[in-house]
Design an enzyme around this catalytic site. Structure first.
Site, PDB file in Angstrom:
ATOM      1  N   GLN A   1     -15.414   3.334  -5.846  1.00 31.35           N
ATOM      2  CA  GLN A   1     -14.785   2.089  -5.377  1.00 31.35           C
ATOM      3  C   GLN A   1     -13.274   2.307  -5.260  1.00 31.35           C
ATOM      4  O   GLN A   1     -12.554   1.438  -4.801  1.00 31.35           O
ATOM      5  CB  GLN A   1     -15.064   0.948  -6.347  1.00 31.35           C
ATOM      6  N   ASN A   2     -12.828   3.467  -5.724  1.00 33.28           N
ATOM      7  CA  ASN A   2     -11.388   3.733  -5.774  1.00 33.28           C
ATOM      8  C   ASN A   2     -10.876   4.182  -4.415  1.00 33.28           C
ATOM      9  O   ASN A   2     -11.599   4.818  -3.643  1.00 33.28           O
ATOM     10  CB  ASN A   2     -11.084   4.810  -6.823  1.00 33.28           C
TER      11      ASN A   2
ATOM     12  N   SER B   1     -16.048  -2.403 -13.817  1.00 31.58           N
ATOM     13  CA  SER B   1     -16.429  -3.669 -14.469  1.00 31.58           C
ATOM     14  C   SER B   1     -17.642  -4.282 -13.776  1.00 31.58           C
ATOM     15  O   SER B   1     -18.175  -5.286 -14.215  1.00 31.58           O
ATOM     16  CB  SER B   1     -15.255  -4.654 -14.384  1.00 31.58           C
TER      17      SER B   1
ATOM     18  N   HIS C   1     -14.598   1.632  -0.591  1.00 31.23           N
ATOM     19  CA  HIS C   1     -13.484   0.718  -0.237  1.00 31.23           C
ATOM     20  C   HIS C   1     -12.384   1.429   0.535  1.00 31.23           C
ATOM     21  O   HIS C   1     -11.261   0.944   0.581  1.00 31.23           O
ATOM     22  CB  HIS C   1     -12.932   0.064  -1.512  1.00 31.23           C
TER      23      HIS C   1
ATOM     24  N   ARG D   1       1.490   1.811  -3.612  1.00 31.54           N
ATOM     25  CA  ARG D   1       0.299   2.330  -4.309  1.00 31.54           C
ATOM     26  C   ARG D   1       0.043   3.778  -3.903  1.00 31.54           C
ATOM     27  O   ARG D   1      -0.392   4.597  -4.709  1.00 31.54           O
ATOM     28  CB  ARG D   1      -0.919   1.454  -3.996  1.00 31.54           C
TER      29      ARG D   1
ATOM     30  N   TYR E   1       0.833  -1.217   0.000  1.00 33.05           N
ATOM     31  CA  TYR E   1       0.000   0.000   0.000  1.00 33.05           C
ATOM     32  C   TYR E   1       0.863   1.260   0.000  1.00 33.05           C
ATOM     33  O   TYR E   1       0.465   2.289  -0.535  1.00 33.05           O
ATOM     34  CB  TYR E   1      -1.002  -0.020   1.157  1.00 33.05           C
TER      35      TYR E   1
ATOM     36  N   ASP F   1      -8.110   6.018  -4.310  1.00 34.55           N
ATOM     37  CA  ASP F   1      -7.297   7.228  -4.511  1.00 34.55           C
ATOM     38  C   ASP F   1      -8.115   8.456  -4.105  1.00 34.55           C
ATOM     39  O   ASP F   1      -9.321   8.352  -3.861  1.00 34.55           O
ATOM     40  CB  ASP F   1      -6.834   7.329  -5.978  1.00 34.55           C
TER      41      ASP F   1
HETATM   42  N1  APR Z   1     -11.918   5.140 -18.941  1.00 35.59           N
HETATM   43  C1  APR Z   1     -13.037   4.554 -18.461  1.00 35.59           C
HETATM   44  N2  APR Z   1     -13.126   3.244 -18.115  1.00 35.59           N
HETATM   45  C2  APR Z   1     -12.015   2.509 -18.295  1.00 35.59           C
HETATM   46  C3  APR Z   1     -10.799   3.039 -18.786  1.00 35.59           C
HETATM   47  C4  APR Z   1     -10.785   4.412 -19.118  1.00 35.59           C
HETATM   48  N3  APR Z   1      -9.683   5.019 -19.601  1.00 35.59           N
HETATM   49  N4  APR Z   1      -9.882   2.023 -18.833  1.00 35.59           N
HETATM   50  C5  APR Z   1     -10.506   0.912 -18.369  1.00 35.59           C
HETATM   51  N5  APR Z   1     -11.788   1.200 -18.064  1.00 35.59           N
HETATM   52  C6  APR Z   1     -12.818   0.311 -17.540  1.00 35.59           C
HETATM   53  C7  APR Z   1     -12.639  -1.153 -17.865  1.00 35.59           C
HETATM   54  O1  APR Z   1     -13.223  -1.435 -19.139  1.00 35.59           O
HETATM   55  C8  APR Z   1     -13.418  -1.807 -16.738  1.00 35.59           C
HETATM   56  O2  APR Z   1     -14.799  -1.898 -17.051  1.00 35.59           O
HETATM   57  O3  APR Z   1     -12.757   0.388 -16.140  1.00 35.59           O
HETATM   58  C9  APR Z   1     -13.236  -0.811 -15.578  1.00 35.59           C
HETATM   59  C10 APR Z   1     -12.210  -1.280 -14.573  1.00 35.59           C
HETATM   60  O4  APR Z   1     -12.711  -2.417 -13.945  1.00 35.59           O
HETATM   61  P1  APR Z   1     -11.921  -3.017 -12.684  1.00 35.59           P
HETATM   62  O5  APR Z   1     -10.462  -3.022 -12.970  1.00 35.59           O
HETATM   63  O6  APR Z   1     -12.634  -4.266 -12.319  1.00 35.59           O
HETATM   64  O7  APR Z   1     -12.136  -1.910 -11.572  1.00 35.59           O
HETATM   65  P2  APR Z   1     -13.371  -1.769 -10.604  1.00 35.59           P
HETATM   66  O8  APR Z   1     -14.654  -2.057 -11.293  1.00 35.59           O
HETATM   67  O9  APR Z   1     -13.223  -0.450  -9.943  1.00 35.59           O
HETATM   68  O10 APR Z   1     -13.067  -2.910  -9.516  1.00 35.59           O
HETATM   69  C11 APR Z   1     -13.915  -2.927  -8.387  1.00 35.59           C
HETATM   70  O11 APR Z   1     -12.471  -4.546  -7.410  1.00 35.59           O
HETATM   71  O12 APR Z   1     -10.237  -4.504  -7.619  1.00 35.59           O
HETATM   72  C12 APR Z   1     -11.234  -4.516  -6.673  1.00 35.59           C
HETATM   73  O13 APR Z   1     -11.675  -3.372  -4.658  1.00 35.59           O
HETATM   74  C13 APR Z   1     -11.142  -3.254  -5.942  1.00 35.59           C
HETATM   75  O14 APR Z   1     -12.512  -1.295  -6.040  1.00 35.59           O
HETATM   76  C14 APR Z   1     -12.015  -2.376  -6.800  1.00 35.59           C
HETATM   77  C15 APR Z   1     -13.129  -3.315  -7.188  1.00 35.59           C
END
Ligand code: APR
Length: 227
Positions: free
Chosen positions: A86-87, A172, A104, A56, A53, A89
């Protein structure tokens, strides 16, 4: 004022240089989440988790908000905006958003490892082993690890129920309970999703904007401010 609720995921910070979770095929800086983002990982090897962390946090402090973060802050001119993220940052805050709900947690704060309600600001990027809370326990990052409760989820669901407009950016929808929030939004309100690879959403009434955050959010904000 109409209420806008924005649910964001790692994708909104991708163009600020912070890797998304699933785009790095489930590894964070080369680590499996079981090694660095669970209570078991902390009891097994707290120094590794702390270091993970710290690295990060360093990237977060070196990152800058992007046009999508700034545009969402602009919405506050004409709307009552809540960003549910969910971020971990602080780019929404640095981008000017004034009401941000961190489902989170947030990496720029530490928390007691025996009482999660005791949280403290972290100056700089490093939280050291040996730094203790007021109860004398080791401080850890103020983030929700996999398998831990998500204390803000009820508040987030309440906020979603009251939305007049809902915007989903860069998630996602792979992780619950966050992903389930879309089902608390009233059926009749306009819902937008902005993502270059739109994930599957059971409710089909979303207006789909197949774009990166910096390409899709600013024009939508302009449209909403001109409404
Ligand atoms: N602009 C917009 N969306 C984007 C971009 C971009 N430049 N690049 C990628 N994406 C999209 C991807 O297509 C995907 O749908 O962002 C999403 C990222 O998905 P994840 O990596 O699964 O992130 P997230 O949904 O925030 O994950 C949820 O899972 O990793 C754990 O606790 C962590 O908060 C996180 C949670």
């Amino acid at each position: 004022m109409k209420k806008i609720v924005v649910l964001t995921g790692a994708g909104i910070s991708a163009e600020s240089g912070l890797k998304t979770f699933r785009d790095s095929d489930g590894l964070w800086e080369g680590y499996d989440i079981e090694e660095v983002a669970t209570p078991e990982a902390w009891s097994r090897n707290p120094a590794l988790v702390q270091e993970f962390y710290n690295m990060r946090r360093k990237s977060v402090l070196e990152a800058e908000p992007n046009a999508a973060h700034y545009a969402l802050a602009e919405l506050e001119k004409n709307y009552d905006v809540t960003v549910i993220t969910q971020n971990i940052d602080d780019l929404h805050e640095r981008g000017g958003s004034t009401r941000v709900l961190h489902l989170h947690g947030i990496i720029t704060r530490s928390q007691s490892s025996i009482n999660p309600n005791l949280t403290y600001p972290i100056n700089g990027w490093e939280l050291k082993m040996g730094e203790k809370c007021e109860l004398g326990s080791q401080l850890r990052a103020h983030v929700v690890w996999f398998g831990e409760p998500v204390p803000m989820i009820e508040e987030a669901a309440r906020v979603c129920r009251q939305a007049d407009i809902f915007i989903l950016v860069g998630s996602s929808l792979a992780v619950y309970p966050a992903a389930g929030l879309v089902h608390y939004v009233p059926y009749e309100v306009p819902k937008y999703i902005i993502d270059p690879k739109i994930p599957y959403i059971s409710s089909s009434d979303f207006i789909r904007i197949e774009a990166k955050a910096t390409g899709g959010v600013p024009p939508l904000v302009t449209e909403l401010l001109n409404d």
